[in-house]
Design a protein around this motif. Sequence first.
Motif, PDB file in Angstrom:
ATOM      1  N   UNK A  45      -5.555   3.840   2.134  1.00 36.72           N
ATOM      2  CA  UNK A  45      -4.873   3.444   0.879  1.00 36.72           C
ATOM      3  C   UNK A  45      -3.409   3.844   0.987  1.00 36.72           C
ATOM      4  N   UNK A  47       0.002   5.539   0.262  1.00 32.38           N
ATOM      5  CA  UNK A  47       0.392   6.695  -0.515  1.00 32.38           C
ATOM      6  C   UNK A  47       1.413   6.230  -1.539  1.00 32.38           C
TER       7      UNK A  47
ATOM      8  N   UNK B  67       4.540 -10.180   4.820  1.00 37.24           N
ATOM      9  CA  UNK B  67       3.428  -9.301   4.433  1.00 37.24           C
ATOM     10  C   UNK B  67       2.876  -9.750   3.079  1.00 37.24           C
TER      11      UNK B  67
ATOM     12  N   UNK C  26      -8.507  -2.619  12.543  1.00 32.45           N
ATOM     13  CA  UNK C  26      -7.381  -3.253  11.840  1.00 32.45           C
ATOM     14  C   UNK C  26      -7.787  -4.703  11.634  1.00 32.45           C
TER      15      UNK C  26
ATOM     16  N   UNK D  97      11.266  -1.115   5.254  1.00 30.39           N
ATOM     17  CA  UNK D  97      10.195  -1.844   5.949  1.00 30.39           C
ATOM     18  C   UNK D  97      10.619  -2.203   7.362  1.00 30.39           C
ATOM     19  N   UNK D  98      11.496  -1.355   7.946  1.00 32.63           N
ATOM     20  CA  UNK D  98      11.865  -1.565   9.347  1.00 32.63           C
ATOM     21  C   UNK D  98      11.248  -0.453  10.191  1.00 32.63           C
ATOM     22  N   UNK D 234      -5.109  10.466  11.943  1.00 36.71           N
ATOM     23  CA  UNK D 234      -4.793   9.063  11.612  1.00 36.71           C
ATOM     24  C   UNK D 234      -4.765   8.882  10.097  1.00 36.71           C
ATOM     25  N   UNK D 238      -1.351   8.012   7.823  1.00 43.61           N
ATOM     26  CA  UNK D 238      -1.261   6.688   7.181  1.00 43.61           C
ATOM     27  C   UNK D 238      -1.329   6.811   5.652  1.00 43.61           C
ATOM     28  N   UNK D 239      -2.210   7.681   5.144  1.00 45.84           N
ATOM     29  CA  UNK D 239      -2.290   7.799   3.677  1.00 45.84           C
ATOM     30  C   UNK D 239      -1.010   8.410   3.131  1.00 45.84           C
ATOM     31  N   UNK D 241       1.862   7.700   4.188  1.00 49.86           N
ATOM     32  CA  UNK D 241       2.990   6.781   4.406  1.00 49.86           C
ATOM     33  C   UNK D 241       3.024   5.717   3.316  1.00 49.86           C
ATOM     34  N   UNK D 242       4.209   5.476   2.751  1.00 51.35           N
ATOM     35  CA  UNK D 242       4.290   4.476   1.674  1.00 51.35           C
ATOM     36  C   UNK D 242       4.491   3.074   2.250  1.00 51.35           C
ATOM     37  N   UNK D 244       3.037   2.095   5.559  1.00 44.37           N
ATOM     38  CA  UNK D 244       2.174   1.836   6.725  1.00 44.37           C
ATOM     39  C   UNK D 244       1.523   0.446   6.620  1.00 44.37           C
ATOM     40  N   UNK D 245       0.965   0.132   5.459  1.00 40.97           N
ATOM     41  CA  UNK D 245       0.222  -1.135   5.336  1.00 40.97           C
ATOM     42  C   UNK D 245       1.183  -2.326   5.392  1.00 40.97           C
ATOM     43  N   UNK D 246       2.340  -2.170   4.750  1.00 38.51           N
ATOM     44  CA  UNK D 246       3.284  -3.308   4.701  1.00 38.51           C
ATOM     45  C   UNK D 246       3.794  -3.663   6.093  1.00 38.51           C
ATOM     46  N   UNK D 248       2.023  -3.737   8.843  1.00 35.44           N
ATOM     47  CA  UNK D 248       1.030  -4.520   9.595  1.00 35.44           C
ATOM     48  C   UNK D 248       0.637  -3.926  10.944  1.00 35.44           C
ATOM     49  N   UNK D 249       0.274  -4.808  11.888  1.00 34.35           N
ATOM     50  CA  UNK D 249      -0.328  -4.376  13.140  1.00 34.35           C
ATOM     51  C   UNK D 249       0.574  -3.471  13.986  1.00 34.35           C
ATOM     52  N   UNK D 252      -0.077  -0.021  12.947  1.00 31.62           N
ATOM     53  CA  UNK D 252      -1.406   0.415  13.427  1.00 31.62           C
ATOM     54  C   UNK D 252      -1.291   0.850  14.883  1.00 31.62           C
ATOM     55  N   UNK D 253      -0.623   0.026  15.700  1.00 28.50           N
ATOM     56  CA  UNK D 253      -0.471   0.380  17.123  1.00 28.50           C
ATOM     57  C   UNK D 253       0.208   1.733  17.293  1.00 28.50           C
ATOM     58  N   UNK D 256      -1.853   4.726  16.124  1.00 33.63           N
ATOM     59  CA  UNK D 256      -2.945   4.937  17.086  1.00 33.63           C
ATOM     60  C   UNK D 256      -2.403   5.627  18.338  1.00 33.63           C
TER      61      UNK D 256
END
Lengths: 146, 337, 93, 288
Positions: A45, A47, B67, C26, D97-98, D234, D238-239, D241-242, D244-246, D248-249, D252-253, D256
């Motif tokens: 999720x 943060x 995104x 992912x 987002x960079x 991990x 990630x949790x 990070x504000x 991480x999801x935006x 994308x892959x 994740x790489x 990891x």
Amino acid sequence: MRNEDDQPEAERPAAAAPGEAETAQTRRAMLRIGALGTAAVVTVRPGIAHAAVSALTCQIPVPQSTQPNKWIKNNGDVVNPNTGNSYPPPSQPLSGEDVKNSLKYGTNYPGYTSQQTNAYNNYIKKLTMGKQGYTCYASLQSPSRQ
Amino acid sequence: MKDARALATALADPVSTLGLAPDGWTSLLAIARAERLDGSLAYRLADMPLPAPVARALEDARAQAEFGRTQALWEVEMARRALAPLGIAPILLKGSAFAFAGLPAAIGRVVGDLDILLPRERLDEAEAALLAAGFEWAKDDDYSQAYYRRWMHELPPLVHRDRGSMIDVHHSILPLTARRRPDAAALIEDSVEVAPGLRILSPADMIVHAATHLFADGDLAGGLRNLWDVDRLLRLFAAAPGFWARLDARARRHQMIEPVALALRLADRLFATPVEPRLAGHDRMRDTLFVRRLLARDGWGRSIRPFNRLGFYVRSHWMRMPPLMLARHLWIKARAK
Amino acid sequence: MTTPTYRTDFPQHCRTHPIDGMTLVFHRPSGATHFLDSPLPQMLALLAAKPMDAARLTTSLCATLGLPEDAEARAVVEARLTDLAGIGLVEVG
Amino acid sequence: MHGFDVRVGPISYRIGSAWAAPIAVLRRLYAGYPAPADGIATVTARIGPPRPWRRWIRPQVAIEGDHNLPDTVPMAFGHALLAIEMAMNMQVALGECRHLLIHASAVERGGKALIMPGDSGSGKSTLAALLAERGWRLLADEFVMIDLATGRLIPFPRAISLKNSAIAEAEARVADPARFGPHLSATPKGELRHLRPNAEAIARMDEPAEPALILFPSYGFEPASDGVSRSELFMRLTEGSTNYIALGEPAFDHVLRIVETIPAARFAYPDTDSGIAIVEQFCAEAGL
């Protein structure tokens, strides 16, 4: 993240007889008592910007400001006044600092009993995205989400 | 930079940005973000010679828009999965429709909530299916629930328990209380299938719906972005023979001829959109009020012209409900503050 | 109403990686990252091979794990199928 | 509107305030920082009155900018500097987002970076500030940025916010009083004082570093240390990070790769000196 030792008593597997250790292990895998506790799926999720805005300066209205003259039941539900084991809501929104301490150390909200505090916290735990106070509540928890 | 005119000009005519001074760029970016048009601007200026810091900022905005597009398409898929078993093919509206159908209006556009349109008689089944799929009421107090169901053209907003995404389920495109009565059945009948179990409005109806935002949501929040949609859609659809005649017929069918005319005039004034003069009609005095409201943003990204904004805010509720209800609604909202 | 059939195209459109006995995923279409604990990876593998309903999946899962098939196993499979559908890795029907 | 443009690492800010005083304080705190490249600030952070009259009558300070959060509460005028800091943070947390953001502090020695994730109260800022006075170079306090092309840490050396007891410790170790901001009392975070990173950290802010060690500090407990499993690392990265999801892959790489290659541990420490000793020992073992 939940790990083995603070797992609720009820879910701890019964001590298996030695012969069945292997099956118990597989059964354990089956019932997914793993590093992630009981959740078989854990999704990352985001943060919510707790770093940006210190959680301590945000506030959580209990209940939503669009729910005038409602009370809070001990399980956190929003109910009509004078419903069984429910309490009048706090007069002011609760500050992020007080909520964080109450959730972490069980301290009461200033001026309220422990039953009222418990009811308000159950209400807060049910907040979801889009509800007033959710961003504040989410930023109190991450990253060590229980 | 006294208002958002620079943003409108930059979108309509990217070359105009070549003369911008350093602090001009800073203000343009702030206004674009405040109006949630930074993604659109980033694609419009993609192949312009730009100062390095601006080029990087716009590159980031394009990545952010990409995104957003992925998220929007995923929400469409999850809604389809929830509704398909009932044989309901939702009609996608606004940003989700543009993104799914790959229309130019989607390029760089921030997609907010997922808006879908269903036949009114399928609403209860859809509501149950979405609740089962993990959505919850964002406003579950009795007043909001009753208000939406009785007076509005949509269910109360639903938020997904885990993803936090929001879906608005409509059965028409204007509240029931509005004086104008769009023909919801015609919208559904003329809708177009874009994939198994997913539909979008016909081109003409899409323009009529975009115009309702200027009219129904009255307070014009996000109005500039909405008008940019109108510009992008018109430039694509107007190429088809007979389009203007169809738009005229549909606007009348939905009792929306003035709002559509207004949308055309405003798009022309702000983005130099080529429009059919007969349909747009001659300029009106109050058009300027709309333009000032749409551009009410200063170089710091702050909203300005408070009295103009207040006027549109009151108008938005006035459009939606009869006076007595308006007073009660504003009273409850004020008390809740 | 026949019991619903579940199917998946896992691991297509996914990046997977074993970590601490779990499967880190992912998922490109949703952009989400998940940790999958057992028995989910095994369930996904079985469904990827052949779409099934919950009953048949329980049978083949218990066979794969060498476990007796009982009501509890069926309940766990049903619950995990709901989780997988919730994150979009499995589709109903 | 009173303005101040400043570059902190990759972020070129235009900071605005309805009042002149907070901007004057900010200029002093960020003395020596470069102006935005080409004179173009691409991020706007600002403070202003939540209501027009709040500008003069019992003034309050709202936190605003390109990106905003719904739940923030206006702050007292005396805490305007803290409000500006939070407005600056919010634009990074919600707008960046960079580079991948990790909520942590970081210091560098010999080209290698020590990253200390942790929420407020874990002591990560204090440790970073004091290590930076002992030969380490400060890279970040609050936001560590990972370049998604190279995996290296991009410095974002904003002023460090020191809280309560950490203030006196820093005052005892930092010779130049001009590096400190004003003492803010009774803020939502308690006593607060900002410390400007030293000249070296500012001069070398465009010099990336190689992440080499991740330590989770916990202030206020008896000394103890423990490993951190790769799955928990991990999750924590990630949790926290504000964006991480935006991202994308690629994000994740990189996370990891980080959890697979970089050693991580957590440690508790009762006071700053023992904390620094534990950190130095871990670093020696990890070759920093």
